[in-house]
Scaffold this motif. Structure first.
Motif, PDB file in Angstrom:
ATOM      1  N   ARG A  47       0.754  -1.223   0.009  1.00  0.00           N
ATOM      2  CA  ARG A  47      -0.174  -0.140   0.251  1.00  0.00           C
ATOM      3  C   ARG A  47       0.912   1.218  -0.006  1.00  0.00           C
ATOM      4  N   THR A  48       1.804   1.257   0.721  1.00  0.00           N
ATOM      5  CA  THR A  48       2.900   2.472   0.788  1.00  0.00           C
ATOM      6  C   THR A  48       3.594   2.604  -0.653  1.00  0.00           C
ATOM      7  N   ILE A  49       3.880   1.726  -1.248  1.00  0.00           N
ATOM      8  CA  ILE A  49       4.567   1.738  -2.500  1.00  0.00           C
ATOM      9  C   ILE A  49       3.457   2.177  -3.596  1.00  0.00           C
ATOM     10  N   GLY A  50       2.291   1.578  -3.330  1.00  0.00           N
ATOM     11  CA  GLY A  50       1.243   2.260  -4.139  1.00  0.00           C
ATOM     12  C   GLY A  50       0.929   3.572  -4.389  1.00  0.00           C
ATOM     13  N   ALA A  51       0.903   4.078  -2.925  1.00  0.00           N
ATOM     14  CA  ALA A  51       0.619   5.501  -2.660  1.00  0.00           C
ATOM     15  C   ALA A  51       1.703   6.240  -3.379  1.00  0.00           C
ATOM     16  N   ASP A  52       3.066   5.964  -3.138  1.00  0.00           N
ATOM     17  CA  ASP A  52       4.061   6.469  -3.791  1.00  0.00           C
ATOM     18  C   ASP A  52       4.102   6.498  -5.235  1.00  0.00           C
ATOM     19  N   HIS A  53       3.457   5.213  -5.796  1.00  0.00           N
ATOM     20  CA  HIS A  53       3.225   5.121  -7.343  1.00  0.00           C
ATOM     21  C   HIS A  53       2.344   6.325  -7.704  1.00  0.00           C
ATOM     22  N   HIS A  54       1.232   6.509  -7.161  1.00  0.00           N
ATOM     23  CA  HIS A  54       0.137   7.281  -7.420  1.00  0.00           C
ATOM     24  C   HIS A  54       0.763   8.751  -7.340  1.00  0.00           C
ATOM     25  N   ARG A  55       1.499   9.024  -6.358  1.00  0.00           N
ATOM     26  CA  ARG A  55       1.971  10.307  -6.188  1.00  0.00           C
ATOM     27  C   ARG A  55       3.016  10.742  -7.294  1.00  0.00           C
ATOM     28  N   ARG A  56       3.655   9.940  -7.381  1.00  0.00           N
ATOM     29  CA  ARG A  56       5.032  10.037  -8.689  1.00  0.00           C
ATOM     30  C   ARG A  56       4.128  10.134 -10.109  1.00  0.00           C
ATOM     31  N   ASP A  57       2.997   9.573 -10.336  1.00  0.00           N
ATOM     32  CA  ASP A  57       2.276   9.399 -11.557  1.00  0.00           C
ATOM     33  C   ASP A  57       1.587  10.799 -11.744  1.00  0.00           C
ATOM     34  N   ARG A  58       1.289  11.472 -10.500  1.00  0.00           N
ATOM     35  CA  ARG A  58       0.284  12.698 -10.410  1.00  0.00           C
ATOM     36  C   ARG A  58       1.344  13.888 -10.801  1.00  0.00           C
TER      37      ARG A  58
END
Length: 172
Positions: A68-79
Motif C-alpha cells: 500500500r505504501t509503495i502504491g501510494a508513492d506510485h500514485h504520487r509519482r504519476d500525479r
C-alpha cells in the motif's frame, strides 16, 4: 544469516504472494503494475531482513502495508509526472489532489473492511465485551455486574478478545 534461514525466509515470503497481489490489485488496476508493487514490497522486506538484519514479526501484514505504501508513492509519482501530450487545457489544478484523496479513501475503506472482518470472526461473547467497553465506554464494574462476573475476569476477557482481534486483523 545462514543459507537455510535465507531459503526459509524466501519460502515464507512467497507463501504470502497471492495476498500481496490481492493487496496490490486494490491499489492499481493494471495487473503488471500490481505485480511490480508486490515485487518491490518483497525486495524491501528482503533488504530489511538480509542486509539490515531486522526481524519482522507479522510478515504478511508488513508486506501488505509495504504494498500500500509503495502504491501510494506510485500514485504520487504519476500525479507529479505529466507529458506534454497529456496536459489538457481544461484540467483543473486540484485534480491531482482529488486523485490522492480518492486513493486515501480507498485505503481507509479497505482498513475498515479488514477490521470489520476481524471483529466478525471473534466469539460472540468477545464481541459483546469489546463493544460495551471500547465502543459504548461502559466501566468494567458495570459490565461485570451485568454479566455476574468479577471486574478482573471481565478485564482478562477483554484482553483476550483484543488479542484475538489483533491476530485476526494481522492474518488478513
Amino acid at each position: 544469516m545462514r543459507p537455510a534461514d535465507r531459503a526459509a525466509l524466501g519460502a515464507e515470503i512467497m507463501s504470502h504472494w497471492p495476498a500481496l497481489l490481492r493487496a496490490a490489485r486494490r491499489v492499481v488496476n493494471d495487473p503488471a503494475t500490481a505485480e511490480d508493487l508486490a515485487a518491490e514490497a518483497v525486495a524491501r522486506v528482503l533488504r530489511l531482513s538480509l542486509v539490515e538484519g531486522q526481524r519482522i514479526e507479522h510478515l504478511r501484514a508488513y508486506l501488505c502495508t509495504a504494498v500500500r505504501t509503495i502504491g501510494a508513492d506510485h500514485h504520487r509519482r504519476d500525479r507529479l509526472v505529466s507529458f506534454v501530450g497529456d496536459v489538457r487545457d481544461d484540467q483543473h489544478p486540484l485534480a491531482a489532489a482529488a486523485d490522492t484523496a480518492l486513493f486515501e479513501r480507498m485505503v481507509r475503506v479497505e482498513e475498515h473492511e479488514n477490521i470489520a472482518r476481524a471483529f466478525s470472526e471473534l466469539r460472540t461473547r468477545w464481541q459483546d465485551i469489546l463493544h460495551r467497553i471500547d465502543i459504548e465506554g461502559d466501566l468494567l464494574i458495570d459490565v461485570a455486574t451485568d454479566l455476574g462476573m468479577r471486574p478482573n475476569s471481565v478485564a482478562a476477557l477483554a484482553w483476550r478478545a483484543r488479542r484475538a482481534l489483533r491476530e485476526n486483523y494481522l492474518a488478513s
